[in-house]
Motif scaffolding. Structure first.
Motif, PDB file in Angstrom:
ATOM      1  N   SER A 252      43.382  72.498  17.108  1.00 39.49           N
ATOM      2  CA  SER A 252      42.694  73.613  16.469  1.00 39.49           C
ATOM      3  C   SER A 252      41.257  73.698  16.961  1.00 39.49           C
ATOM      4  CB  SER A 252      42.716  73.466  14.951  1.00 39.49           C
ATOM      5  OG  SER A 252      42.096  72.260  14.574  1.00 39.49           O
ATOM      6  N   ARG A 253      40.759  74.905  17.024  1.00 37.11           N
ATOM      7  CA  ARG A 253      39.350  75.071  17.360  1.00 37.11           C
ATOM      8  C   ARG A 253      38.535  74.339  16.306  1.00 37.11           C
ATOM      9  NH1 ARG A 253      39.532  79.305  20.807  1.00 37.11           N
ATOM     10  NH2 ARG A 253      41.397  80.538  20.444  1.00 37.11           N
ATOM     11  N   PRO A 254      37.406  73.760  16.732  1.00 38.51           N
ATOM     12  CA  PRO A 254      36.607  72.990  15.772  1.00 38.51           C
ATOM     13  C   PRO A 254      36.226  73.817  14.543  1.00 38.51           C
ATOM     14  CG  PRO A 254      35.813  72.641  18.002  1.00 38.51           C
ATOM     15  CD  PRO A 254      36.869  73.699  18.093  1.00 38.51           C
ATOM     16  N   GLU A 255      35.987  75.095  14.718  1.00 39.67           N
ATOM     17  CA  GLU A 255      35.536  75.898  13.575  1.00 39.67           C
ATOM     18  C   GLU A 255      36.692  76.237  12.631  1.00 39.67           C
ATOM     19  OE1 GLU A 255      35.414  76.726  16.725  1.00 39.67           O
ATOM     20  OE2 GLU A 255      36.035  78.803  17.071  1.00 39.67           O
ATOM     21  N   ALA A 256      37.907  75.906  13.019  1.00 38.29           N
ATOM     22  CA  ALA A 256      39.052  76.259  12.181  1.00 38.29           C
ATOM     23  C   ALA A 256      39.682  75.034  11.536  1.00 38.29           C
ATOM     24  CB  ALA A 256      40.092  77.001  13.025  1.00 38.29           C
ATOM     25  N   THR A 257      38.856  74.094  11.116  1.00 34.82           N
ATOM     26  CA  THR A 257      39.442  72.890  10.532  1.00 34.82           C
ATOM     27  C   THR A 257      39.897  73.143   9.104  1.00 34.82           C
ATOM     28  OG1 THR A 257      37.248  72.225   9.918  1.00 34.82           O
ATOM     29  CG2 THR A 257      38.177  71.218  11.891  1.00 34.82           C
ATOM     30  N   LYS A 258      40.678  72.204   8.596  1.00 30.06           N
ATOM     31  CA  LYS A 258      41.241  72.340   7.259  1.00 30.06           C
ATOM     32  C   LYS A 258      40.714  71.215   6.374  1.00 30.06           C
ATOM     33  CE  LYS A 258      45.338  74.828   8.383  1.00 30.06           C
ATOM     34  NZ  LYS A 258      44.650  76.082   8.095  1.00 30.06           N
ATOM     35  N   ILE A 259      40.880  71.412   5.051  1.00 32.29           N
ATOM     36  CA  ILE A 259      40.426  70.343   4.170  1.00 32.29           C
ATOM     37  C   ILE A 259      41.524  69.307   3.946  1.00 32.29           C
ATOM     38  CG2 ILE A 259      38.584  71.573   2.942  1.00 32.29           C
ATOM     39  CD1 ILE A 259      40.785  72.088   0.775  1.00 32.29           C
ATOM     40  N   ASN A 260      42.703  69.538   4.514  1.00 36.55           N
ATOM     41  CA  ASN A 260      43.748  68.517   4.418  1.00 36.55           C
ATOM     42  C   ASN A 260      44.422  68.333   5.768  1.00 36.55           C
ATOM     43  OD1 ASN A 260      45.671  70.597   4.800  1.00 36.55           O
ATOM     44  ND2 ASN A 260      45.519  71.079   2.631  1.00 36.55           N
ATOM     45  N   LYS A 261      45.347  67.374   5.789  1.00 37.34           N
ATOM     46  CA  LYS A 261      45.961  67.037   7.076  1.00 37.34           C
ATOM     47  C   LYS A 261      47.312  67.723   7.241  1.00 37.34           C
ATOM     48  CE  LYS A 261      43.830  62.501   6.985  1.00 37.34           C
ATOM     49  NZ  LYS A 261      44.012  61.067   7.084  1.00 37.34           N
ATOM     50  N   SER A 262      47.431  68.916   6.668  1.00 32.35           N
ATOM     51  CA  SER A 262      48.764  69.503   6.610  1.00 32.35           C
ATOM     52  C   SER A 262      49.329  69.920   7.958  1.00 32.35           C
ATOM     53  CB  SER A 262      48.762  70.690   5.653  1.00 32.35           C
ATOM     54  OG  SER A 262      47.817  71.626   6.102  1.00 32.35           O
ATOM     55  N   HIS A 263      48.493  70.167   8.930  1.00 28.56           N
ATOM     56  CA  HIS A 263      49.041  70.594  10.224  1.00 28.56           C
ATOM     57  C   HIS A 263      48.771  69.577  11.318  1.00 28.56           C
ATOM     58  CE1 HIS A 263      48.875  75.028   8.774  1.00 28.56           C
ATOM     59  NE2 HIS A 263      49.994  74.427   8.430  1.00 28.56           N
ATOM     60  N   GLN A 264      49.244  68.377  11.102  1.00 33.17           N
ATOM     61  CA  GLN A 264      49.038  67.349  12.121  1.00 33.17           C
ATOM     62  C   GLN A 264      50.386  66.779  12.532  1.00 33.17           C
ATOM     63  OE1 GLN A 264      46.206  64.485  10.611  1.00 33.17           O
ATOM     64  NE2 GLN A 264      44.524  65.960  10.760  1.00 33.17           N
ATOM     65  N   TYR A 265      50.724  66.980  13.775  1.00 39.27           N
ATOM     66  CA  TYR A 265      52.022  66.526  14.252  1.00 39.27           C
ATOM     67  C   TYR A 265      51.855  65.774  15.557  1.00 39.27           C
ATOM     68  CZ  TYR A 265      53.545  70.098  10.962  1.00 39.27           C
ATOM     69  OH  TYR A 265      53.727  70.856   9.848  1.00 39.27           O
ATOM     70  N   LEU A 266      52.415  64.595  15.592  1.00 39.82           N
ATOM     71  CA  LEU A 266      52.349  63.790  16.809  1.00 39.82           C
ATOM     72  C   LEU A 266      53.766  63.412  17.226  1.00 39.82           C
ATOM     73  CD1 LEU A 266      50.849  62.054  18.914  1.00 39.82           C
ATOM     74  CD2 LEU A 266      50.858  60.219  17.230  1.00 39.82           C
ATOM     75  N   PHE A 267      54.034  63.553  18.502  1.00 38.41           N
ATOM     76  CA  PHE A 267      55.345  63.200  19.031  1.00 38.41           C
ATOM     77  C   PHE A 267      55.191  62.275  20.225  1.00 38.41           C
ATOM     78  CE2 PHE A 267      55.348  67.366  17.164  1.00 38.41           C
ATOM     79  CZ  PHE A 267      56.431  67.327  16.302  1.00 38.41           C
ATOM     80  N   VAL A 268      55.958  61.233  20.244  1.00 34.86           N
ATOM     81  CA  VAL A 268      55.967  60.368  21.419  1.00 34.86           C
ATOM     82  C   VAL A 268      57.388  60.389  21.960  1.00 34.86           C
ATOM     83  CG1 VAL A 268      55.712  58.013  22.252  1.00 34.86           C
ATOM     84  CG2 VAL A 268      54.084  58.935  20.599  1.00 34.86           C
ATOM     85  N   ASN A 269      57.512  60.783  23.197  1.00 33.82           N
ATOM     86  CA  ASN A 269      58.829  61.028  23.793  1.00 33.82           C
ATOM     87  C   ASN A 269      59.712  61.850  22.847  1.00 33.82           C
ATOM     88  OD1 ASN A 269      57.997  59.758  26.079  1.00 33.82           O
ATOM     89  ND2 ASN A 269      59.048  57.830  25.667  1.00 33.82           N
ATOM     90  N   SER A 270      59.106  62.906  22.332  1.00 31.73           N
ATOM     91  CA  SER A 270      59.782  63.874  21.456  1.00 31.73           C
ATOM     92  C   SER A 270      60.146  63.350  20.070  1.00 31.73           C
ATOM     93  CB  SER A 270      61.043  64.444  22.104  1.00 31.73           C
ATOM     94  OG  SER A 270      60.671  65.223  23.196  1.00 31.73           O
ATOM     95  N   ARG A 271      59.710  62.157  19.761  1.00 37.34           N
ATOM     96  CA  ARG A 271      60.017  61.580  18.465  1.00 37.34           C
ATOM     97  C   ARG A 271      58.809  61.776  17.555  1.00 37.34           C
ATOM     98  NH1 ARG A 271      63.719  57.657  18.071  1.00 37.34           N
ATOM     99  NH2 ARG A 271      63.783  57.181  20.290  1.00 37.34           N
ATOM    100  N   PRO A 272      59.004  62.343  16.369  1.00 38.02           N
ATOM    101  CA  PRO A 272      57.842  62.483  15.491  1.00 38.02           C
ATOM    102  C   PRO A 272      57.400  61.102  14.996  1.00 38.02           C
ATOM    103  CG  PRO A 272      59.839  63.204  14.380  1.00 38.02           C
ATOM    104  CD  PRO A 272      60.234  62.879  15.784  1.00 38.02           C
TER     105      PRO A 272
END
Ligand code: ADP
Ligand code: MG
Length: 621
Positions: A252-272
């Motif tokens: 996300s652009r720095p100016e568009a941050t959120k107050i929670n971690k609701s949109h954080q997704y990490l995948f390693v070799n397609s595995r969440p």
């Protein structure tokens, strides 16, 4: 009396690890469908999945023999040897999911191999446990698995399930995680007879040669469906390839941050997954760009050789361990940082041509010579060491404890080799970081506490001063020059400090009336928020600095003030979580006496209490 547990009981125990709730059943089933090569997967559930779950796919299906085997424990088509273990790209491989799920539910499989005439149905008997009926059935190609009344025979677990809406929330979350990266698969999700979503299939729109276009045209489509177009419009796509890893995604652009971690997704070799090192690297990249209490959104995918990742450290494979954590940290941090900083400079021309598609541009980052740093000679040893200490610890809590000490050990080994590659033994032990403020160290004589900010500030200050005095500063050229807009009076103030800035390693050019461009910065601090630092220098130092800097000592005095300011603002702060690597490096410098015992402002950087004194306090002596 010692007894060997019977299979059915073993399956039920395993079910506790693999199948926690309806969402985990769905995760296992959908991952099996993906492993089977399906590109259309429908999931239908009733009452939050507690009563009914059905997953239908158009994958390769199973023949009669495989279908009757798939519910057996350790039945898997995905690995057959120990060597295979380190090369797994499929989602499942333990062969325990279907055995576990079918032991705690009314369970059936209908499946037909592509091109086969008849299909097979395998179902368990709801009353006689571990008794499966196998029959012929006419059905579509692919596999349909139905799971009803989950935990009907384990009342303690069934009671443990939360209400419908909680379970539904977990399922949605699971789904989103899977659908986010598997954008070439159509996913349809039905709850209580209503279609909740039906995500399109984004298939191979431009062909393989356009890797960046692929992210834009295909992945973006799915991300937009899931995040909604408002959120999506605030995401910057990126793609970076290094020697052994591809890192790509959206931040996300720095100016568009959120107050929670609701949109954080990490995948390693397609595995969440959740992985501390990577998460920390991402936050580190946002440092000084977003307020401390806010959170970035990101969807980030790391693809690297399977043997460099251990996915087996967590029974539900929710965490992974990397062989080279430090490199992963650095690459992630730098890639995200560049993506963020670069975006502010959209109107400057940068090294790589931006790829423009559908009005959105993707930044092709420069391909670095980043190596994950394993040479062939010790590669096998390292990998097998790595596998040894991560494998076989099945209880997550044991890992949690072990993880920290292993990490410290690894970093120890990595960082303290002498020139000939020999390990030097340390006469101190880093215990860890506390309150995100201090490091605790055990030495043979005493217990040592280090103030992380003061110590790091001193270290940066000494380095910069020494470099300037020896006229030997290393400066780093920015891939994308930093552009800073200033007011007229700020421009004025800057001019007073410009000649000193140059002596330290900054190359600053005027660019129009009220804009400057920073081309280089001292390499020791080049990864810090240079824009902030320069703006700070202007307002806090230059604006009240006198113009007549003729006298040599005045110049030195002014230079010293500037270096102090830079050190203070680029050092690790109190409150920052430090990586093991940072902790070890800083401790080494302090304990070995490489840096002075006070910070540039005169505060002490460490304090200690001898074991004698501690002993006295406990009345041991
Ligand atoms: P694992 O995925 O760890 O191998 P599972 O218990 O999840 O173990 O599945 C056992 C085996 O059943 C798989 O290895 C695969 O061969 C087969 N299987 C399961 N689901 C499907 C499916 N949807 N399509 C085809 N084969 C499947
Ligand atoms: Mg599986």
């Amino acid at each position: 009396m010692i007894k060997i547990l019977d299979n059915n009981l073993i399956n039920k125990i395993a079910a506790g690890e693999v199948v926690e709730r309806p969402a985990s059943v769905i995760k296992e089933l959908v991952e099996n469908s993906l492993d089977a090569g399906a590109d259309f997967i429908t999931v239908e559930i009733k009452n939050g999945g507690i009563d009914f779950i059905e997953v239908v796919d158009n994958g390769k299906g199973m023949n009669r023999e495989d279908a009757s085997l798939c519910v057996e424990r350790h039945a898997t088509s995905k690995i057959s040897s120990v060597e295979d273990l380190s090369n797994i790209l499929s989602f499942g491989f333990r062969g325990e999911a279907l055995a576990a799920i079918s032991s705690v539910s009314k369970f059936s499989v209908q499946t037909k191999e592509i091109g086969a005439v008849v299909g097979t149905m395998v179902e368990n008997n709801n009353t006689i446990e571990n008794d499966f009926k196998v029959s012929e059935i006419g059905c579509a190609e692919g596999t349909r698995i139905r799971v009803e009344n989950i935990f009907f025979n384990v009342p303690a677990r069934r009671k443990f399930l939360k209400g419908l809406s909680t379970e539904f929330g977990h399922i949605l979350n699971t789904f989103v995680n899977i659908a986010l990266v598997n954008y070439r698969v159509r996913f349809k999700f039905i709850h209580n007879g209503k279609v909740v979503f039906d995500y399109h299939q984004y298939a191979n729109i431009r062909g393989k040669e356009h890797e960046s276009a692929r992210i834009i045209d295909e992945w973006s489509g799915r991300v937009k469906e899931i995040l909604g177009s408002d959120n999506f419009s605030n995401m910057i796509p990126f793609h970076q390839e290094t020697g052994e890893m591809i890192i790509e995604g959206f931040v996300s652009r720095p100016e568009a941050t959120k107050i929670n971690k609701s949109h954080q997704y990490l995948f390693v070799n397609s595995r969440p997954v959740y992985n501390n090192i990577v998460h920390k690297a991402i936050y580190d990249a946002y440092r000084n760009l977003i307020p401390a209490s806010s959170h970035p959104s990101f969807i980030i995918k790391l693809d690297l050789e399977p043997e460099l990742v251990d996915v087996n450290v967590h029974p539900r494979k929710m965490d992974v361990k990397f062989l080279q954590q430090q490199e992963i940290f650095k690459i992630t941090q730098a890639t995200v940082r560049e993506t963020l900083i670069g975006k502010e400079l959209k109107n400057l021309s940068f090294a790589g041509e931006p790829f423009v598609s559908q009005g959105k541009e993707i930044k092709k980052l420069e391909i670095r010579n980043w190596k994950l740093g394993i040479n062939n000679q010790n590669r096998e040893d390292k990998i097998s060491d790595f596998k040894m200490h991560t494998r076989g610890l099945s209880a997550p809590f044991i890992q949690q404890i072990k993880k920290q000490s292993d990490e410290i050990k690894n970093f120890n080994n990595e960082m303290f080799r002498n020139e000939n590659g020999k390990k030097e033994s340390l006469n101190w032990r880093l215990v860890g970081q506390i309150k995100n403020l201090y490091l605790i160290i055990e030495t043979p004589e005493s217990l040592v506490l280090i103030d992380q900010h003061a110590a790091h500030e001193r270290d940066v200050y000494d380095k910069l001063t020494k470099d300037v005095e020896n006229k030997n500063f290393k400066k780093q050229q920015f891939l994308m020059p930093l552009k800073i807009e200033l007011s007229i009076s700020e421009m004025d103030a800057l001019k007073k400090g410009l000649c000193i800035l140059e002596k330290i390693g900054f190359e600053v050019e005027e660019f129009g009336v009220n804009t400057i461009i920073v081309q280089t910065a001292p390499s020791d601090i080049a990864d810090k928020n240079i824009v902030e630092i320069i703006k700070g220098l202007i307002s806090d130092i230059f604006s009240n600095m006198s113009m007549d800097l003729e006298a040599e000592e005045k110049i030195i005095e002014a230079r010293d003030r500037i270096i102090k300011y830079i050190s203070c603002h680029s050092a690790i702060r109190g409150g920052d979580i430090m990586t093991q690597e940072e902790q070890m490096a800083l401790t080494d410098k302090v304990v070995s006496g490489k840096i002075k015992s006070t910070c540039p402002h005169g505060r002490p950087i460490m304090t200690m209490m001898s074991w004698d004194e501690i002993g006295k306090r406990f009345k041991r002596i």
